[in-house]
Design an enzyme around this catalytic site. Structure first.
Site, PDB file in Angstrom:
ATOM      1  N   GLU A  34      23.071  42.405  38.033  1.00  0.00           N
ATOM      2  CA  GLU A  34      24.089  42.598  36.950  1.00  0.00           C
ATOM      3  C   GLU A  34      24.335  43.430  37.319  1.00  0.00           C
ATOM      4  O   GLU A  34      23.146  44.170  36.644  1.00  0.00           O
ATOM      5  CB  GLU A  34      24.070  41.624  36.544  1.00  0.00           C
ATOM      6  CG  GLU A  34      25.933  41.186  35.492  1.00  0.00           C
ATOM      7  CD  GLU A  34      26.127  39.884  36.995  1.00  0.00           C
ATOM      8  OE1 GLU A  34      26.634  40.548  37.792  1.00  0.00           O
ATOM      9  OE2 GLU A  34      26.093  38.565  35.740  1.00  0.00           O
ATOM     10  N   ASP A  37      25.608  46.337  41.606  1.00  0.00           N
ATOM     11  CA  ASP A  37      26.751  46.862  43.039  1.00  0.00           C
ATOM     12  C   ASP A  37      27.049  48.329  42.907  1.00  0.00           C
ATOM     13  O   ASP A  37      26.757  48.819  44.251  1.00  0.00           O
ATOM     14  CB  ASP A  37      27.872  45.450  43.325  1.00  0.00           C
ATOM     15  CG  ASP A  37      28.518  45.354  42.461  1.00  0.00           C
ATOM     16  OD1 ASP A  37      27.866  46.204  41.098  1.00  0.00           O
ATOM     17  OD2 ASP A  37      29.303  45.166  42.215  1.00  0.00           O
ATOM     18  N   GLY A 123      40.126  36.010  32.382  1.00  0.00           N
ATOM     19  CA  GLY A 123      39.082  36.852  31.292  1.00  0.00           C
ATOM     20  C   GLY A 123      37.513  36.957  31.100  1.00  0.00           C
ATOM     21  O   GLY A 123      37.353  36.773  30.456  1.00  0.00           O
ATOM     22  N   GLY A 125      34.842  36.701  33.410  1.00  0.00           N
ATOM     23  CA  GLY A 125      34.070  36.911  34.145  1.00  0.00           C
ATOM     24  C   GLY A 125      33.506  36.551  35.173  1.00  0.00           C
ATOM     25  O   GLY A 125      32.161  36.789  35.665  1.00  0.00           O
ATOM     26  N   ASP A 173      32.895  41.221  43.682  1.00  0.00           N
ATOM     27  CA  ASP A 173      33.188  40.763  43.822  1.00  0.00           C
ATOM     28  C   ASP A 173      34.684  40.260  44.976  1.00  0.00           C
ATOM     29  O   ASP A 173      34.894  39.155  45.661  1.00  0.00           O
ATOM     30  CB  ASP A 173      34.473  41.112  42.362  1.00  0.00           C
ATOM     31  CG  ASP A 173      34.059  41.102  41.138  1.00  0.00           C
ATOM     32  OD1 ASP A 173      32.506  40.341  41.506  1.00  0.00           O
ATOM     33  OD2 ASP A 173      33.841  40.497  39.935  1.00  0.00           O
TER      34      ASP A 173
HETATM   35  C1  GLA Z   1      32.308  43.567  37.160  1.00  0.00           C
HETATM   36  C2  GLA Z   1      32.621  44.121  38.424  1.00  0.00           C
HETATM   37  C3  GLA Z   1      31.887  44.275  39.357  1.00  0.00           C
HETATM   38  C4  GLA Z   1      29.353  43.985  39.456  1.00  0.00           C
HETATM   39  C5  GLA Z   1      29.809  43.174  37.497  1.00  0.00           C
HETATM   40  C6  GLA Z   1      28.677  43.350  36.908  1.00  0.00           C
HETATM   41  O1  GLA Z   1      33.097  41.785  37.444  1.00  0.00           O
HETATM   42  O2  GLA Z   1      33.819  43.829  38.777  1.00  0.00           O
HETATM   43  O3  GLA Z   1      31.935  44.562  40.567  1.00  0.00           O
HETATM   44  O4  GLA Z   1      29.636  44.977  38.515  1.00  0.00           O
HETATM   45  O5  GLA Z   1      30.749  43.363  36.884  1.00  0.00           O
HETATM   46  O6  GLA Z   1      27.538  43.338  37.869  1.00  0.00           O
END
Ligand code: GLA
Length: 385
Positions: A34, A37, A123, A125, A173
Protein backbone atom coordinates in the site's frame (compact mmCIF):
# COMPACT_ATOMS: atom_id res chain seq x y z
CA UNK A 1 -29.07 -10.28 -11.62
CA UNK A 2 -25.51 -9.27 -12.54
CA UNK A 3 -24.65 -5.65 -13.08
CA UNK A 4 -24.17 -6.44 -16.80
CA UNK A 5 -27.73 -7.68 -17.12
CA UNK A 6 -28.95 -4.74 -15.09
CA UNK A 7 -27.37 -2.10 -17.33
CA UNK A 8 -28.62 -3.88 -20.45
CA UNK A 9 -32.22 -3.70 -19.15
CA UNK A 10 -31.83 -0.20 -17.74
CA UNK A 11 -30.41 1.03 -21.08
CA UNK A 12 -33.45 -0.33 -22.91
CA UNK A 13 -35.78 1.33 -20.39
CA UNK A 14 -33.96 4.63 -20.48
CA UNK A 15 -33.28 5.01 -24.22
CA UNK A 16 -36.06 2.89 -25.67
CA UNK A 17 -33.78 0.63 -27.73
CA UNK A 18 -31.29 -2.17 -27.15
CA UNK A 19 -27.59 -1.42 -26.49
CA UNK A 20 -24.94 -2.47 -28.99
CA UNK A 21 -22.04 -2.83 -26.53
CA UNK A 22 -21.58 -3.62 -22.87
CA UNK A 23 -18.17 -2.82 -21.43
CA UNK A 24 -17.31 -3.63 -17.84
CA UNK A 25 -14.36 -3.48 -15.48
CA UNK A 26 -13.83 -4.68 -11.91
CA UNK A 27 -12.94 -2.94 -8.67
CA UNK A 28 -9.76 -4.15 -7.02
CA UNK A 29 -8.47 -5.30 -3.72
CA UNK A 30 -4.84 -4.88 -2.85
CA UNK A 31 -3.57 -7.78 -0.73
CA UNK A 32 -0.49 -5.84 0.30
CA UNK A 33 1.86 -3.14 -1.03
CA UNK A 34 0.00 0.00 0.00
CA UNK A 35 1.27 3.43 -1.06
CA UNK A 36 4.17 1.76 -2.80
CA UNK A 37 3.02 2.13 -6.42
CA UNK A 38 3.98 5.82 -6.71
CA UNK A 39 7.31 4.98 -5.08
CA UNK A 40 8.29 2.55 -7.88
CA UNK A 41 7.67 -0.38 -5.52
CA UNK A 42 5.72 -3.65 -5.67
CA UNK A 43 1.96 -4.13 -5.24
CA UNK A 44 -0.07 -7.34 -4.97
CA UNK A 45 -3.63 -6.60 -6.10
CA UNK A 46 -6.45 -8.76 -7.47
CA UNK A 47 -9.53 -7.77 -9.46
CA UNK A 48 -12.74 -8.46 -7.53
CA UNK A 49 -16.15 -9.78 -8.48
CA UNK A 50 -17.79 -6.35 -8.15
CA UNK A 51 -17.90 -4.48 -11.47
CA UNK A 52 -18.85 -1.25 -13.16
CA UNK A 53 -20.66 -1.81 -16.45
CA UNK A 54 -21.61 0.55 -19.27
CA UNK A 55 -24.24 -0.33 -21.88
CA UNK A 56 -24.08 1.83 -24.98
CA UNK A 57 -25.20 2.33 -28.58
CA UNK A 58 -24.33 4.95 -31.28
CA UNK A 59 -26.68 7.95 -31.51
CA UNK A 60 -25.67 9.58 -34.84
CA UNK A 61 -24.67 12.83 -33.17
CA UNK A 62 -21.61 14.62 -31.78
CA UNK A 63 -22.80 14.03 -28.23
CA UNK A 64 -21.85 11.39 -25.71
CA UNK A 65 -24.88 11.06 -23.44
CA UNK A 66 -24.09 9.32 -20.14
CA UNK A 67 -26.72 8.31 -17.66
CA UNK A 68 -25.29 7.21 -14.32
CA UNK A 69 -27.53 4.96 -12.23
CA UNK A 70 -25.27 5.61 -9.27
CA UNK A 71 -25.52 9.40 -9.46
CA UNK A 72 -29.11 9.24 -10.81
CA UNK A 73 -28.09 11.86 -13.34
CA UNK A 74 -27.63 12.32 -17.09
CA UNK A 75 -24.68 14.28 -18.47
CA UNK A 76 -23.79 15.25 -22.04
CA UNK A 77 -20.31 15.66 -23.54
CA UNK A 78 -20.29 17.62 -26.78
CA UNK A 79 -17.45 16.25 -28.89
CA UNK A 80 -17.34 19.38 -31.05
CA UNK A 81 -16.30 21.42 -28.00
CA UNK A 82 -13.13 21.28 -25.85
CA UNK A 83 -13.53 18.66 -23.12
CA UNK A 84 -12.86 20.74 -20.01
CA UNK A 85 -12.66 19.21 -16.52
CA UNK A 86 -15.77 19.50 -14.37
CA UNK A 87 -15.86 20.78 -10.79
CA UNK A 88 -13.77 18.72 -8.35
CA UNK A 89 -15.54 15.66 -7.03
CA UNK A 90 -17.92 15.29 -9.95
CA UNK A 91 -18.29 11.70 -11.28
CA UNK A 92 -18.28 12.92 -14.87
CA UNK A 93 -14.59 13.80 -14.58
CA UNK A 94 -13.62 10.11 -14.76
CA UNK A 95 -15.31 9.21 -18.05
CA UNK A 96 -14.61 12.65 -19.48
CA UNK A 97 -10.90 12.35 -18.74
CA UNK A 98 -10.85 9.02 -20.57
CA UNK A 99 -12.67 10.43 -23.61
CA UNK A 100 -10.19 13.33 -23.63
CA UNK A 101 -7.33 10.80 -23.51
CA UNK A 102 -8.68 8.99 -26.57
CA UNK A 103 -9.14 12.25 -28.46
CA UNK A 104 -5.62 13.39 -27.52
CA UNK A 105 -4.25 10.07 -28.81
CA UNK A 106 -5.81 10.83 -32.21
CA UNK A 107 -8.85 8.55 -31.97
CA UNK A 108 -12.15 9.97 -33.06
CA UNK A 109 -15.08 8.75 -30.98
CA UNK A 110 -18.52 9.39 -32.47
CA UNK A 111 -21.55 10.19 -30.38
CA UNK A 112 -23.27 7.48 -28.36
CA UNK A 113 -25.81 6.99 -25.59
CA UNK A 114 -24.66 5.11 -22.52
CA UNK A 115 -25.94 3.90 -19.19
CA UNK A 116 -23.56 3.28 -16.31
CA UNK A 117 -24.25 0.95 -13.39
CA UNK A 118 -21.96 -0.43 -10.71
CA UNK A 119 -21.76 -2.91 -7.87
CA UNK A 120 -18.44 -1.44 -6.64
CA UNK A 121 -19.14 0.67 -3.54
CA UNK A 122 -18.26 4.33 -4.13
CA UNK A 123 -15.48 5.67 -1.95
CA UNK A 124 -14.99 2.24 -0.37
CA UNK A 125 -11.29 1.97 -1.18
CA UNK A 126 -11.99 -0.69 -3.83
CA UNK A 127 -11.25 1.65 -6.69
CA UNK A 128 -14.66 2.46 -8.05
CA UNK A 129 -12.93 5.24 -9.99
CA UNK A 130 -10.50 2.96 -11.86
CA UNK A 131 -13.38 0.57 -12.58
CA UNK A 132 -15.33 3.42 -14.20
CA UNK A 133 -12.30 4.64 -16.16
CA UNK A 134 -11.33 1.16 -17.33
CA UNK A 135 -14.92 0.35 -18.36
CA UNK A 136 -15.08 3.65 -20.27
CA UNK A 137 -11.75 3.01 -21.98
CA UNK A 138 -12.94 -0.46 -22.99
CA UNK A 139 -16.15 0.97 -24.38
CA UNK A 140 -14.23 3.63 -26.34
CA UNK A 141 -12.03 0.94 -27.88
CA UNK A 142 -15.23 -0.55 -29.32
CA UNK A 143 -16.61 2.84 -30.37
CA UNK A 144 -13.34 3.83 -32.10
CA UNK A 145 -12.64 0.29 -33.37
CA UNK A 146 -9.14 0.24 -31.88
CA UNK A 147 -7.43 -2.00 -29.37
CA UNK A 148 -4.99 -0.20 -27.10
CA UNK A 149 -2.00 -1.92 -25.64
CA UNK A 150 -3.15 -2.70 -22.04
CA UNK A 151 -0.31 -0.77 -20.41
CA UNK A 152 -1.03 2.29 -22.55
CA UNK A 153 -4.68 1.93 -21.69
CA UNK A 154 -3.87 1.85 -17.95
CA UNK A 155 -1.65 4.91 -18.29
CA UNK A 156 -4.41 6.74 -20.16
CA UNK A 157 -6.81 6.02 -17.27
CA UNK A 158 -4.22 7.12 -14.71
CA UNK A 159 -3.69 10.34 -16.67
CA UNK A 160 -7.46 10.96 -16.65
CA UNK A 161 -7.47 10.60 -12.88
CA UNK A 162 -4.55 13.01 -12.52
CA UNK A 163 -5.78 15.71 -14.86
CA UNK A 164 -9.58 15.48 -14.59
CA UNK A 165 -10.28 14.04 -11.13
CA UNK A 166 -7.25 15.82 -9.65
CA UNK A 167 -5.94 12.78 -7.77
CA UNK A 168 -2.20 12.07 -8.26
CA UNK A 169 -2.73 8.31 -7.98
CA UNK A 170 -0.29 5.56 -8.91
CA UNK A 171 -0.59 2.93 -11.62
CA UNK A 172 -1.97 0.03 -9.54
CA UNK A 173 -5.74 0.56 -9.83
CA UNK A 174 -6.22 0.94 -13.59
CA UNK A 175 -3.55 -1.70 -14.19
CA UNK A 176 -5.32 -4.46 -12.25
CA UNK A 177 -8.80 -3.35 -13.33
CA UNK A 178 -7.72 -3.78 -16.95
CA UNK A 179 -5.47 -6.82 -16.65
CA UNK A 180 -7.13 -8.77 -13.78
CA UNK A 181 -7.31 -12.56 -14.13
CA UNK A 182 -9.62 -15.09 -12.57
CA UNK A 183 -8.04 -16.97 -9.64
CA UNK A 184 -4.77 -15.05 -9.89
CA UNK A 185 -3.15 -12.25 -7.96
CA UNK A 186 -0.77 -9.83 -9.66
CA UNK A 187 2.71 -9.08 -8.36
CA UNK A 188 3.39 -5.85 -10.21
CA UNK A 189 6.74 -4.16 -10.23
CA UNK A 190 5.67 -0.54 -10.60
CA UNK A 191 9.18 0.49 -11.70
CA UNK A 192 9.70 -1.92 -14.60
CA UNK A 193 5.95 -2.72 -14.98
CA UNK A 194 6.90 -6.37 -15.04
CA UNK A 195 3.94 -8.60 -14.14
CA UNK A 196 4.06 -11.93 -12.34
CA UNK A 197 0.78 -13.81 -11.93
CA UNK A 198 0.39 -15.96 -8.84
CA UNK A 199 -2.37 -18.51 -8.41
CA UNK A 200 -4.80 -17.86 -5.57
CA UNK A 201 -7.33 -20.62 -5.74
CA UNK A 202 -7.23 -22.49 -2.44
CA UNK A 203 -10.94 -22.94 -1.60
CA UNK A 204 -10.11 -23.12 2.12
CA UNK A 205 -8.83 -19.53 2.18
CA UNK A 206 -10.98 -16.48 1.53
CA UNK A 207 -10.37 -12.76 1.22
CA UNK A 208 -13.05 -10.92 3.17
CA UNK A 209 -13.61 -7.21 2.56
CA UNK A 210 -15.06 -5.23 5.41
CA UNK A 211 -16.37 -1.80 4.46
CA UNK A 212 -16.26 0.54 7.47
CA UNK A 213 -18.82 2.67 5.63
CA UNK A 214 -16.98 5.81 6.58
CA UNK A 215 -15.08 8.07 4.23
CA UNK A 216 -13.08 10.84 5.83
CA UNK A 217 -12.91 14.07 3.94
CA UNK A 218 -9.17 14.55 4.33
CA UNK A 219 -8.42 11.62 2.04
CA UNK A 220 -7.67 13.37 -1.27
CA UNK A 221 -5.49 16.15 0.20
CA UNK A 222 -3.68 13.74 2.50
CA UNK A 223 -2.90 11.39 -0.41
CA UNK A 224 -1.23 14.17 -2.38
CA UNK A 225 0.68 15.28 0.72
CA UNK A 226 2.00 11.78 1.42
CA UNK A 227 3.12 11.49 -2.15
CA UNK A 228 5.05 14.75 -1.91
CA UNK A 229 6.59 13.67 1.38
CA UNK A 230 7.85 10.46 -0.24
CA UNK A 231 9.40 12.47 -3.08
CA UNK A 232 11.08 14.77 -0.58
CA UNK A 233 12.40 11.79 1.38
CA UNK A 234 13.83 10.24 -1.78
CA UNK A 235 15.46 13.53 -2.70
CA UNK A 236 17.05 13.91 0.75
CA UNK A 237 18.36 10.36 0.52
CA UNK A 238 19.79 11.06 -2.91
CA UNK A 239 17.80 8.32 -4.68
CA UNK A 240 15.40 8.45 -7.63
CA UNK A 241 12.58 6.87 -5.63
CA UNK A 242 12.16 5.16 -2.26
CA UNK A 243 12.41 1.83 -4.10
CA UNK A 244 16.15 2.49 -4.22
CA UNK A 245 16.38 3.27 -0.49
CA UNK A 246 16.98 0.89 2.43
CA UNK A 247 16.53 1.06 6.18
CA UNK A 248 20.28 1.46 6.79
CA UNK A 249 20.37 4.40 4.41
CA UNK A 250 17.41 5.93 6.23
CA UNK A 251 19.07 5.33 9.60
CA UNK A 252 22.19 7.19 8.48
CA UNK A 253 20.28 10.15 7.03
CA UNK A 254 19.87 13.24 9.08
CA UNK A 255 17.80 16.28 8.34
CA UNK A 256 14.52 14.38 7.87
CA UNK A 257 11.65 15.37 10.12
CA UNK A 258 9.78 12.58 11.94
CA UNK A 259 6.78 12.51 9.60
CA UNK A 260 8.92 12.25 6.48
CA UNK A 261 11.09 9.61 8.11
CA UNK A 262 7.96 7.64 9.07
CA UNK A 263 6.66 7.82 5.50
CA UNK A 264 9.97 6.56 4.11
CA UNK A 265 10.12 3.77 6.70
CA UNK A 266 6.63 2.61 5.75
CA UNK A 267 7.41 2.53 2.04
CA UNK A 268 10.75 0.75 2.47
CA UNK A 269 9.35 -1.92 4.79
CA UNK A 270 6.10 -2.31 2.81
CA UNK A 271 8.00 -3.01 -0.41
CA UNK A 272 9.93 -5.76 1.40
CA UNK A 273 6.71 -7.19 2.88
CA UNK A 274 5.09 -7.31 -0.55
CA UNK A 275 7.92 -9.38 -2.01
CA UNK A 276 7.73 -11.71 1.01
CA UNK A 277 3.95 -11.94 0.67
CA UNK A 278 4.31 -13.06 -2.95
CA UNK A 279 6.58 -15.84 -1.74
CA UNK A 280 3.96 -16.82 0.89
CA UNK A 281 1.35 -17.06 -1.86
CA UNK A 282 3.64 -19.34 -3.87
CA UNK A 283 4.13 -21.55 -0.81
CA UNK A 284 0.55 -21.24 0.42
CA UNK A 285 1.92 -20.11 3.76
CA UNK A 286 -1.25 -18.38 4.97
CA UNK A 287 -0.07 -17.95 8.56
CA UNK A 288 3.02 -16.02 7.47
CA UNK A 289 1.02 -14.02 4.94
CA UNK A 290 -1.41 -13.08 7.73
CA UNK A 291 1.44 -11.75 9.84
CA UNK A 292 2.64 -9.61 6.98
CA UNK A 293 -0.87 -8.16 6.62
CA UNK A 294 -0.92 -7.30 10.31
CA UNK A 295 2.50 -5.67 10.09
CA UNK A 296 1.38 -3.70 7.02
CA UNK A 297 -1.54 -2.26 8.97
CA UNK A 298 0.67 -1.19 11.87
CA UNK A 299 3.05 0.49 9.47
CA UNK A 300 0.21 2.29 7.63
CA UNK A 301 -1.26 3.36 10.93
CA UNK A 302 1.81 4.54 12.80
CA UNK A 303 4.45 5.35 10.17
CA UNK A 304 2.29 6.47 7.26
CA UNK A 305 -0.64 7.90 9.22
CA UNK A 306 -3.44 6.88 6.84
CA UNK A 307 -5.64 4.77 9.11
CA UNK A 308 -8.63 6.02 11.12
CA UNK A 309 -10.45 4.85 14.26
CA UNK A 310 -13.02 2.82 12.30
CA UNK A 311 -10.38 0.90 10.31
CA UNK A 312 -8.39 0.32 13.49
CA UNK A 313 -11.54 -1.00 15.18
CA UNK A 314 -12.10 -3.59 12.42
CA UNK A 315 -8.47 -4.67 12.53
CA UNK A 316 -8.52 -4.95 16.32
CA UNK A 317 -11.70 -7.05 16.28
CA UNK A 318 -10.35 -9.33 13.55
CA UNK A 319 -7.10 -9.76 15.45
CA UNK A 320 -8.96 -10.65 18.64
CA UNK A 321 -10.57 -13.51 16.69
CA UNK A 322 -7.08 -14.40 15.47
CA UNK A 323 -5.75 -17.56 13.83
CA UNK A 324 -7.59 -19.76 16.32
CA UNK A 325 -10.88 -18.36 15.12
CA UNK A 326 -9.79 -18.52 11.46
CA UNK A 327 -8.39 -14.99 10.89
CA UNK A 328 -4.83 -15.13 9.51
CA UNK A 329 -4.42 -11.36 9.33
CA UNK A 330 -6.21 -8.09 8.66
CA UNK A 331 -5.32 -4.61 7.44
CA UNK A 332 -6.72 -1.54 5.79
CA UNK A 333 -6.69 -1.76 2.00
CA UNK A 334 -6.55 1.07 -0.55
CA UNK A 335 -5.65 4.65 0.20
CA UNK A 336 -6.94 4.66 3.81
CA UNK A 337 -8.91 7.22 5.87
CA UNK A 338 -11.98 5.00 5.76
CA UNK A 339 -13.20 2.58 3.14
CA UNK A 340 -12.36 -1.09 3.43
CA UNK A 341 -10.25 -3.36 5.53
CA UNK A 342 -9.45 -6.85 4.24
CA UNK A 343 -9.00 -10.02 6.22
CA UNK A 344 -7.46 -13.28 5.08
CA UNK A 345 -9.61 -15.96 6.65
CA UNK A 346 -10.33 -19.69 6.71
CA UNK A 347 -13.35 -20.28 4.49
CA UNK A 348 -15.20 -22.63 6.87
CA UNK A 349 -15.11 -19.94 9.59
CA UNK A 350 -16.43 -17.18 7.30
CA UNK A 351 -19.97 -16.99 8.71
CA UNK A 352 -18.83 -16.85 12.34
CA UNK A 353 -16.14 -14.27 11.53
CA UNK A 354 -18.57 -12.03 9.64
CA UNK A 355 -21.01 -12.22 12.51
CA UNK A 356 -18.42 -11.34 15.13
CA UNK A 357 -16.91 -8.45 13.16
CA UNK A 358 -20.35 -7.08 12.24
CA UNK A 359 -21.72 -7.18 15.79
CA UNK A 360 -18.64 -5.88 17.52
CA UNK A 361 -17.97 -3.11 14.98
CA UNK A 362 -21.55 -1.91 15.33
CA UNK A 363 -21.25 -1.99 19.11
CA UNK A 364 -18.04 0.02 19.11
CA UNK A 365 -18.81 2.58 16.42
CA UNK A 366 -22.59 2.58 16.01
CA UNK A 367 -22.05 1.94 12.28
CA UNK A 368 -23.14 -1.12 10.30
CA UNK A 369 -20.25 -2.57 8.29
CA UNK A 370 -20.86 -4.17 4.88
CA UNK A 371 -18.91 -7.31 4.08
CA UNK A 372 -18.27 -9.38 0.98
CA UNK A 373 -15.90 -12.10 -0.06
CA UNK A 374 -14.40 -12.35 -3.52
CA UNK A 375 -12.16 -14.62 -5.54
CA UNK A 376 -9.76 -12.94 -7.97
CA UNK A 377 -11.87 -11.99 -10.99
CA UNK A 378 -11.40 -11.18 -14.65
CA UNK A 379 -10.35 -7.68 -15.78
CA UNK A 380 -12.03 -5.22 -18.15
CA UNK A 381 -13.87 -6.73 -21.09
CA UNK A 382 -16.38 -6.06 -23.80
CA UNK A 383 -19.42 -8.33 -23.87
CA UNK A 384 -21.95 -8.87 -26.61
CA UNK A 385 -25.06 -6.89 -25.69
C1 GLA B 1 -5.13 4.65 -4.15
C2 GLA B 1 -4.36 4.98 -5.43
C3 GLA B 1 -3.36 3.89 -5.76
C4 GLA B 1 -2.48 3.54 -4.57
C5 GLA B 1 -3.34 3.31 -3.32
C6 GLA B 1 -2.50 3.11 -2.09
O1 GLA B 1 -5.96 3.55 -4.36
O2 GLA B 1 -5.26 5.14 -6.50
O3 GLA B 1 -2.59 4.28 -6.86
O4 GLA B 1 -1.51 4.52 -4.36
O5 GLA B 1 -4.22 4.38 -3.09
O6 GLA B 1 -1.76 1.96 -2.19
Amino acid sequence: MTVLQRVRDAFADHYGRAPLWIASAPGRLNLIGEHTDYNDGFVLPMAIELRTAIAAAPNDSQNIVLHSEVAAETAVMDLSQPLLPEATGRWLNYPKGVVAGFVAAGHKPRGFDALIGSSVPMGGGLSSSAALEAAMATLLEAVCAVELDPVRKALLCQHAEHTYAGVPCGIMDPFISILGRRDQVLLLDCRSRETVWLPFEDPDVTVLMINTNVKHRLAAGAYARRRRQCEMAAQSLGVRSLREAGLEMLGRADGLDDTTRGCARHVITEIARTVQAAQCLRERDWAELGQLLDASHESLRHDYGVSCPELDAVVEIARAIGPRGGVFGCRLTGGGFGGCAMALIETPEAAAIRHEIGTEYQRRTGIAATMFASRPAEGARLSQA
